[in-house]
Design a protein around this motif. Structure first.
Motif, mmCIF file in Angstrom:
data_model
loop_
_atom_site.group_PDB
_atom_site.id
_atom_site.type_symbol
_atom_site.label_atom_id
_atom_site.label_comp_id
_atom_site.label_asym_id
_atom_site.label_seq_id
_atom_site.Cartn_x
_atom_site.Cartn_y
_atom_site.Cartn_z
ATOM 1 N N VAL A 741 -2.874 29.356 -6.801
ATOM 2 C CA VAL A 741 -2.446 29.002 -5.444
ATOM 3 C C VAL A 741 -2.396 27.500 -5.267
ATOM 4 C CG1 VAL A 741 -3.050 29.164 -3.011
ATOM 5 C CG2 VAL A 741 -3.336 31.145 -4.500
ATOM 6 N N THR A 742 -3.385 26.801 -5.789
ATOM 7 C CA THR A 742 -3.409 25.355 -5.590
ATOM 8 C C THR A 742 -2.212 24.689 -6.232
ATOM 9 O OG1 THR A 742 -4.816 25.210 -7.532
ATOM 10 C CG2 THR A 742 -5.897 25.243 -5.390
ATOM 11 N N ALA A 743 -1.779 25.243 -7.349
ATOM 12 C CA ALA A 743 -0.598 24.640 -7.984
ATOM 13 C C ALA A 743 0.662 24.938 -7.203
ATOM 14 C CB ALA A 743 -0.464 25.161 -9.415
ATOM 15 N N MET A 744 0.745 26.124 -6.626
ATOM 16 C CA MET A 744 1.968 26.507 -5.921
ATOM 17 C C MET A 744 2.153 25.713 -4.651
ATOM 18 S SD MET A 744 2.605 30.522 -6.370
ATOM 19 C CE MET A 744 4.205 30.237 -5.647
ATOM 20 N N VAL A 745 1.072 25.330 -3.997
ATOM 21 C CA VAL A 745 1.232 24.595 -2.740
ATOM 22 C C VAL A 745 0.909 23.121 -2.926
ATOM 23 C CG1 VAL A 745 0.742 26.588 -1.331
ATOM 24 C CG2 VAL A 745 -1.150 25.144 -2.040
ATOM 25 N N GLY A 746 0.902 22.672 -4.178
ATOM 26 C CA GLY A 746 0.651 21.269 -4.447
ATOM 27 C C GLY A 746 1.857 20.417 -4.101
ATOM 28 N N GLU A 1012 10.218 40.027 10.198
ATOM 29 C CA GLU A 1012 10.731 39.248 11.335
ATOM 30 C C GLU A 1012 9.740 38.199 11.811
ATOM 31 O OE1 GLU A 1012 9.521 41.964 15.197
ATOM 32 O OE2 GLU A 1012 11.514 42.217 14.343
ATOM 33 N N THR A 1013 8.464 38.338 11.466
ATOM 34 C CA THR A 1013 7.441 37.391 11.926
ATOM 35 C C THR A 1013 7.064 36.364 10.876
ATOM 36 O OG1 THR A 1013 5.631 38.809 11.166
ATOM 37 C CG2 THR A 1013 6.460 39.174 13.417
ATOM 38 N N GLN A 1014 7.497 36.549 9.610
ATOM 39 C CA GLN A 1014 6.954 35.686 8.555
ATOM 40 C C GLN A 1014 7.744 35.830 7.263
ATOM 41 O OE1 GLN A 1014 3.406 37.492 6.411
ATOM 42 N NE2 GLN A 1014 3.359 38.665 8.330
ATOM 43 N N ILE A 1015 7.488 34.877 6.383
ATOM 44 C CA ILE A 1015 7.877 34.958 4.977
ATOM 45 C C ILE A 1015 6.612 34.760 4.169
ATOM 46 C CG2 ILE A 1015 9.071 33.716 3.143
ATOM 47 C CD1 ILE A 1015 11.284 33.131 5.086
ATOM 48 N N CYS A 1025 -1.650 37.618 -1.925
ATOM 49 C CA CYS A 1025 -0.816 36.764 -1.082
ATOM 50 C C CYS A 1025 -1.096 35.300 -1.412
ATOM 51 C CB CYS A 1025 -1.072 37.050 0.395
ATOM 52 S SG CYS A 1025 0.034 36.131 1.492
ATOM 53 N N LEU A 1026 -0.100 34.599 -1.920
ATOM 54 C CA LEU A 1026 -0.267 33.205 -2.322
ATOM 55 C C LEU A 1026 0.054 32.242 -1.186
ATOM 56 C CD1 LEU A 1026 1.442 33.407 -5.822
ATOM 57 C CD2 LEU A 1026 -0.968 33.713 -5.266
ATOM 58 N N MET A 1027 1.098 32.538 -0.428
ATOM 59 C CA MET A 1027 1.512 31.668 0.678
ATOM 60 C C MET A 1027 2.158 32.495 1.771
ATOM 61 S SD MET A 1027 3.202 28.291 -1.101
ATOM 62 C CE MET A 1027 4.229 29.230 -2.193
ATOM 63 N N GLN A 1028 2.091 31.956 2.986
ATOM 64 C CA GLN A 1028 2.742 32.609 4.121
ATOM 65 C C GLN A 1028 3.361 31.522 4.997
ATOM 66 O OE1 GLN A 1028 0.281 34.096 7.411
ATOM 67 N NE2 GLN A 1028 1.239 36.103 7.160
ATOM 68 N N TRP A 1029 4.550 31.801 5.490
ATOM 69 C CA TRP A 1029 5.243 30.837 6.359
ATOM 70 C C TRP A 1029 5.656 31.545 7.641
ATOM 71 C CZ3 TRP A 1029 10.145 30.569 8.483
ATOM 72 C CH2 TRP A 1029 10.553 29.323 8.987
ATOM 73 N N VAL A 1030 5.367 30.911 8.765
ATOM 74 C CA VAL A 1030 5.649 31.498 10.077
ATOM 75 C C VAL A 1030 6.582 30.559 10.828
ATOM 76 C CG1 VAL A 1030 4.665 32.331 12.239
ATOM 77 C CG2 VAL A 1030 3.383 32.578 10.098
ATOM 78 N N PRO A 1031 7.685 31.070 11.374
ATOM 79 C CA PRO A 1031 8.624 30.180 12.071
ATOM 80 C C PRO A 1031 8.088 29.764 13.440
ATOM 81 C CG PRO A 1031 9.353 32.444 12.280
ATOM 82 C CD PRO A 1031 8.145 32.467 11.377
ATOM 83 N N ARG A 1032 8.669 28.723 13.940
ATOM 84 C CA ARG A 1032 8.325 28.299 15.293
ATOM 85 C C ARG A 1032 8.902 29.295 16.290
ATOM 86 N NH1 ARG A 1032 12.563 23.255 16.218
ATOM 87 N NH2 ARG A 1032 14.458 24.504 15.969
ATOM 88 N N GLU A 1033 8.300 29.424 17.417
ATOM 89 C CA GLU A 1033 8.733 30.414 18.401
ATOM 90 C C GLU A 1033 10.137 30.145 18.911
ATOM 91 O OE1 GLU A 1033 5.915 30.716 21.535
ATOM 92 O OE2 GLU A 1033 4.238 31.221 20.223
ATOM 93 N N SER A 1065 8.906 26.854 -3.956
ATOM 94 C CA SER A 1065 7.598 26.670 -4.581
ATOM 95 C C SER A 1065 6.526 26.231 -3.594
ATOM 96 C CB SER A 1065 7.704 25.653 -5.707
ATOM 97 O OG SER A 1065 8.168 24.414 -5.212
ATOM 98 N N THR A 1066 6.934 25.667 -2.456
ATOM 99 C CA THR A 1066 5.953 25.166 -1.484
ATOM 100 C C THR A 1066 6.101 25.790 -0.106
ATOM 101 O OG1 THR A 1066 7.439 23.338 -0.887
ATOM 102 C CG2 THR A 1066 5.866 22.949 -2.673
ATOM 103 N N LEU A 1067 7.196 26.537 0.112
ATOM 104 C CA LEU A 1067 7.528 27.060 1.443
ATOM 105 C C LEU A 1067 7.585 25.935 2.470
ATOM 106 C CD1 LEU A 1067 5.804 30.555 1.895
ATOM 107 C CD2 LEU A 1067 8.074 29.968 1.055
ATOM 108 N N ARG A 1068 8.167 24.804 2.063
ATOM 109 C CA ARG A 1068 8.354 23.687 2.988
ATOM 110 C C ARG A 1068 9.760 23.725 3.551
ATOM 111 N NH1 ARG A 1068 3.663 22.671 4.777
ATOM 112 N NH2 ARG A 1068 2.122 22.336 3.138
ATOM 113 N N PHE A 1069 9.862 23.576 4.849
ATOM 114 C CA PHE A 1069 11.130 23.584 5.569
ATOM 115 C C PHE A 1069 11.803 22.236 5.357
ATOM 116 C CE2 PHE A 1069 13.994 24.082 9.148
ATOM 117 C CZ PHE A 1069 14.124 25.455 9.269
ATOM 118 N N ARG A 1070 12.977 22.209 4.691
ATOM 119 C CA ARG A 1070 13.598 20.920 4.384
ATOM 120 C C ARG A 1070 14.944 20.710 5.063
ATOM 121 N NH1 ARG A 1070 14.774 23.373 -1.000
ATOM 122 N NH2 ARG A 1070 17.028 23.317 -1.341
ATOM 123 N N CYS A 1071 15.579 21.793 5.545
ATOM 124 C CA CYS A 1071 16.885 21.629 6.173
ATOM 125 C C CYS A 1071 17.096 22.733 7.195
ATOM 126 C CB CYS A 1071 17.989 21.673 5.109
ATOM 127 S SG CYS A 1071 19.669 21.513 5.765
#
Length: 1149
Positions: A741-746, A1012-1015, A1025-1033, A1065-1071
């Motif tokens: 997990v630490t490597a995936m969200v590094g 619908e609530t998450q990725i 579960c390694l990572m979870q991403w939740v959108p803004r409302e 790899s990071t579930l970071r929102f870039r665009c």
């Protein structure tokens, strides 16, 4: 029809011809479609028997099968039309125009108008283009010459124009042999047996009047054995029992050749045509019926089963005009034709299967775009099957490197090192004690690119797992052979395996997960030089070649080799298939330096075509490769030489601006747009075509990423960790190689652990890129978007997919109707937002419409799945499951009427006849289409199934349901291995029947779960579960999400109409792409995407299926070439582990 049954048809044809049943002969030729009698065809054309001409042709092709077929029918019907005009029979001419020629107006309306205008002329010869038309006899003769050329060039007639060589009265001979056998088995055989019938088995009467038992049913003799593989070659008794044939002939090509990452990873059986005894393989066989058009043999698909994959029309047929006319016009496909020229019909092939290639030599990569300093002599190269710019290289000092050509830079280096020398054999220890070095003989990627293997010149095979960027991890070390390991390839008999061969004259098969030995094949009398695994349907084979020129083939059993052939010139040979798996080639060099490159006729085990142009005395073993289902390339005489597969003459050669060795190592990438060539100066030159240049330029435009490695000039290879002991059984398993997990969200977008980060070269532009900002696409000018043309009733798009070729998009609307958009093949070479495609329908005008039974399609849960070769689609909209032919839109079959209704469909990755069907009642049915049987039913969910995904690495099926639960099922016994409910984000309440979708990453281990609530990202098979991403409302619920084709990005659509691009790899929102960028302003209509589809080879292109029934293709602007940049850690965008991340669209662990 099995191969033996097919041969029986030829014997019957011979018998009927000998007995003078002329009409019956031609009727059987037509109905079987096995032999096209050109002499009979010439007679009917010469006699003007047009109805019989078309009737006979209908057994082999239809008017819309391909360009060749369309031209054939056009010329026949046009000649019939002109003859009616010549006879002043205008009523007949009008009838022909309306009934026969009207169909061609859809492809060239101007031509049809010009033909129609001939009715207004007193003599059609007044038309300038027809002024040289002679009398009927001469016109038919001219047309017949052109028809024969078209038929010979038409791939549908391939191997059907020559009747097999048979001895006279062959059928009678076989019957006599059978009767002799039966007579020999009589208990009281008479000297002169009286045989009066063939309807029952012969037996001589016994003295007391009793009858001897039938030799077939006599229990003392034992039953006729079932098919269980081929008997060994030593089984040459006088009366070999014939095992029952397999469901389909191995001599006929599989309908869906497995999409392999590179042709050399797949080879096919040569002469292994049926499940008969080996003696059959030693004699010439009837040419096979090529059949890459369909996967299933059903009554409804019988005609399609006869179609081989078409290829580009020859220049001779397309351009020759006999000097009759000068006027030309240009059609919609950019090709020029004479308006009424006999041999130039301006139509496009609309029914062409998507795997088809129609390339020219301009598509070959010939331009040198870069040189890479390797430092030692290159011995083997292989491009990554998914990431087109990654090149794996092995050298003569045991080094392996991974290059990213888009930068270009060397991502990683590993040196030869044995894990625990003390556990190795004494021979290996002694060899390394004298010289602790080894040369690389072969490097190759696994089919999905998650592993790569290295074969060394000393005993050892290394397997590495690849996790993007420079993250390469030791996976297995196997002491595979005594002496040199000469070759290595991946195969999949029932799980991922590695096939090796060596100096010890042995072939071995290893489990790629555990390293345990599965099979050992012995039989070669010289060192084994290469291996080439392949499979057809469920039958797996391995070709092996030895240094004495012997070629053998093996099944995964212990019964010995199945064939024994000689390579041309008794050379050290490698074998490879065309990319679509339909043509087999080999290239080799013998001890005298003579080289041979040939195409094989597999059904006969003989050389079909020998290519000219190789040097007479090669300094080394010539290496070769194939690309685009059209071209061959070989490194020879300080050059790279190219051939068209259909021509034996050398097409062209290039010296790549000089500096090549006598026999350079060469390798195409998967798409054939890049070519790597080794150089004299211990380097590599990269050649590209225009598409390859565009790819590299796009990658060059990527912003500087602090996590990337330094350039090749300053990289110092990280120390290679020791492998586990060489005992293969205790090797690291694939299941243990996933990133923690630490490597995936590094901080590293390429998933590297922090200890492997390499220093970078200071770069001012790189420092500026640290000022990161989310990329917002708000205006149409900031991207390229295209709403696909549509004249059908607009209904919301429920399902959307690109075809595997990347040239078409298929949508399923909520009214159960499918829509198919196709881009033309020549320009561009893939789907694009820059050129509008055609909403395609067959000439019949029918639509692919699902059965809806008594259900309201608006209330149904639509689902579909596309075959690997794009030939058919399986689909349901609340009613029966339908199987559609993608070329004709014809419904081939329907099955499984509700209740319960099907809600999700997924093909088994190794067997397209096995389908996992998720049902409305929460069950999963494993269904065998070929035998129309449910093999098993899986129960573990509480609500309907909404997602299914297979992993061929882990041999599991993951299911998801409207109950927000994930389940893992073992595909060997279909037992449930694990289950887990999604973790609900704080404060988020999902709908009671919210869909949950699942999709495997390219590594086949990490799993994307979409709700619908998450990725969320899970690791299979334990579902951690390694990572979870939740959108803004403010964005609203997630409507759909999917990986990009390279699994580097995730595209997410929202109810507010926006689309987000996340770094996988990071579930970071870039665009974020806002709806104003691709939708016209309409305040009164709320439109948003329901489904996202990604292009199969372009990671930056995706398509949206909208609530208003529209489909939009979206690409980044040409100046950008990508969707935003990943946020660096320094900008405060690092991983968050707090619950507050939901508001800022941050991933959670």
């Amino acid at each position: 029809m099995s191969s033996l049954s097919r041969e029986l048809v030829f014997l019957i044809l011979q018998f009927l011809d000998e007995e003078k049943f002329k009409e019956t002969v031609h009727k059987l030729e037509q109905e079987s479609g096995f032999f096209f009698n050109m002499r009979y065809f010439e007679e009917t054309v010469t006699n003007g028997e047009w109805d019989e001409v078309e009737k006979y042709l209908s057994g082999f092709t239809k008017v819309d099968d391909n360009r060749y077929s369309m031209k054939i029918f056009f010329e026949i019907r046009k000649q019939k039309y002109l003859e009616a005009l010549d006879k002043r029979d205008r009523a007949k001419a009008v009838e022909i125009l309306v009934k026969d020629l009207k169909v061609f107006s859809a492809f060239n309306e101007e031509l049809f108008k010009e033909i129609t205008q001939l009715l207004t002329l007193e003599n059609f010869r007044d038309n300038e283009q027809l002024s040289k038309y002679g009398d009927t006899k001469s016109a038919r003769g001219i047309m017949l010459v052109e028809l024969k050329k078209l038929i010979e060039a038409n791939p549908l007639f391939r191997d059907k124009l020559q009747f097999p060589t048979l001895k006279n009265s062959r059928l009678r001979t076989l019957i006599n042999q059978s009767l002799n056998w039966q007579h020999q088995l009589c208990k009281n055989p008479k000297a002169n047996p009286d045989i009066k019938t063939l309807f029952v088995d012969h037996t001589c009467g016994q003295p007391n009047g009793a009858r001897a038992p039938s030799p077939v049913t006599n229990p003392l003799m034992g039953g006729v054995p079932k098919a269980g593989g081929f008997p060994p070659l030593s089984a040459h008794g006088p009366f070999q029992p014939a095992p029952a044939p397999l469901p389909t002939s191995l001599a006929g090509w599989m309908a869906n050749p497995s999409p392999v990452p590179h042709p050399s990873a797949s080879a096919g059986p040569m002469g292994l045509a049926t499940s008969n005894n080996a003696a059959i393989m030693k004699r010439p066989r009837t040419p096979p019926t090529n059949n890459p058009a369909m996967d299933y043999q059903t009554a409804d698909s019988e005609h399609v089963l006869k179609r081989p994959r078409p290829f580009g029309i020859s220049d001779e047929c397309m351009n020759k005009n006999n000097g009759l006319y000068d006027q030309v016009f240009e059609t919609f496909d950019g090709m020029k034709y004479h308006p009424l020229l006999v041999n130039n019909l301006p139509v496009a092939y609309t029914g062409q299967s998507h795997g088809q290639s129609s390339y020219t030599s301009d598509d070959l990569p010939k331009v040198v775009v870069m040189s890479l300093p390797q430092g030692s002599t290159v011995k083997s190269m292989d491009f990554h099957p998914v990431q087109q710019s990654l090149l794996l290289v092995g050298t003569n000092i045991g080094d392996i490197m991974v290059w990213d050509l888009g930068v270009p830079e060397r991502l990683a280096t590993r040196n030869f090192k044995v894990g625990e020398l003390g556990s190795c054999s004494m021979q290996l220890q002694a060899s390394l004690a004298n010289d602790y070095s080894a040369s690389v003989n072969r490097v190759t990627w696994s089919p999905d690119g998650t592993l790569f293997g290295v074969a060394y010149s000393k005993h050892i095979v290394h397997l590495y797992s690849y996790h993007n960027g420079d993250d390469i991890r030791n996976h297995l070390e196997i002491e595979a052979h005594v002496g040199s390991v000469n070759d290595l390839a991946f195969s999949y008999p029932n799980k991922l395996c590695v096939v090796t061969c060596g100096e010890d004259r042995v072939i071995k098969v290893w489990d790629a997960n555990t390293g345990s030995k599965q099979y050992t094949f012995e039989g070669h009398e010289a060192p084994v030089y290469s291996v080439c695994p392949h499979h057809k349907e469920s039958i797996q084979f391995i070709f092996s070649t030895a240094t004495d020129g012997k070629i053998k083939a093996w099944l995964y059993d212990n019964l010995g080799s199945r064939v024994d052939y000689d390579a041309p010139g008794h050379s050290s040979t490698t074998m490879a298939y065309s990319a679509d798996g339909t043509r087999l080639f080999s290239c080799g060099t013998n001890k005298e330096g003579d080289s041979h490159i040939v195409e094989w006729n597999e059904s006969e085990g003989a050389v079909k075509r020998t290519y000219h142009g190789l040097g007479k005395r090669s300094a080394g073993v010539v290496q070769f490769d194939t690309t685009k289902n059209r071209f061959l390339a070989a490194g020879d005489e300080f050059q790279v030489k190219f051939w068209d597969m259909d021509s034996t003459n050398l097409l062209m050669a290039t010296d790549a601006e000089g500096g090549l060795p006598a026999s350079p190592c060469i390798r195409f990438n998967k798409e054939g747009i890049l070519l790597a060539v080794s150089t004299n100066e211990n380097g590599i030159k990269i050649l590209a075509n225009q598409e390859g240049i565009r790819l590299l330029r796009t990658m060059e435009n990527r912003p500087f990423d602090a996590s990337r490695v330094a350039s090749a000039a300053v990289v110092k290879a990280p120390a290679m960790g020791t492998f586990p002991p060489a005992n293969p059984v205790v090797g690291t398993s694939i299941g243990d190689r996933a990133a923690p997990v630490t490597a995936m969200v590094g901080m590293n977008s390429d998933n590297r652990s922090l200890v492997d980060v390499k220093p970078r070269v200071p770069d001012e532009s790189g420092e500026k890129s640290r000022i990161w900002k989310l990329t917002e696409i708000n205006e149409p000018s900031q991207c390229r978007s295209l709403r696909l043309p549509d004249n059908l009733t607009p209904m919301r798009v429920s399902r959307l997919i690109y075809t595997n070729s990347g040239l078409a998009i298929l949508a399923l609307a909520s009214n159960a109707v499918h829509k198919l958009w196709k881009w033309q093949r020549n320009v561009p070479s893939k789907a694009t937002a820059s050129v509008a495609p055609q909403l395609w329908q067959p000439s019949s005008g029918i639509l692919m419409t699902n059965d809806i039974s008594d259900t309201n399609p608006e209330d149904a849960v639509p689902c579909f799945a596309l075959s690997k070769n794009d030939s058919y689609v399986m689909s349901a909209s609340g009613g029966k499951i339908s199987l559609f032919n993608m070329m004709t839109f014809k419904t081939m079959t329907t099955f499984m009427p509700p209740p319960p209704a099907a809600t999700f469909l997924a093909f088994h990755p190794q067997d397209n006849n096995i389908i996992a069907i998720g049902m409305e009642d929460s069950s999963i049915q494993i269904y065998n289409v070929r035998v129309d049987e449910v093999k098993t039913k899986l129960k573990g969910h509480q609500k309907r199934i909404t997602g299914l995904a297979f992993s061929h690495v882990l041999n599991v099926l993951v299911s998801s349901g409207a109950d927000s639960q994930l389940c893992v099922w073992n595909t060997d016994g279909w037992e449930k291995q694990a289950s887990k409910f999604l973790q609900s984000p704080t404060g988020n309440t999902a709908a009671p029947l919210a869909d949950t979708r699942v999709q495997f990453h390219h590594d086949q281990i990490h799993l994307l779960a979409v709700h619908e609530t998450q990725i969320a990202i899970y690791e299979a098979p334990k579902l951690e579960c390694l990572m979870q991403w939740v959108p803004r409302e403010a964005s609203g619920s997630i409507t759909h999400a999917t990986y990009s084709c390279d699994s580097q990005s995730i595209y997410v659509s929202f109810e507010d109409g926006s689309v987000g691009v996340l770094t996988a790899s990071t579930l970071r929102f870039r665009c974020r792409i806002n709806p104003t960028a691709y939708l016209p302003p309409n305040p009164s209509l709320r439109v948003y995407p329901l489904v996202v589809a990604v292009h199969p080879s372009d990671p930056n292109q995706f398509a949206l299926g909208l609530t208003d029934g529209g489909v939009c293709v979206i690409e980044p602007s040409e100046s950008e070439g990508k969707w935003g940049t990943s946020p660096p850690l320094e900008n405060g965008a690092g991983p968050s582990t707090t619950s507050g991340a939901a508001g800022s669209e941050q991933p959670q662990r």
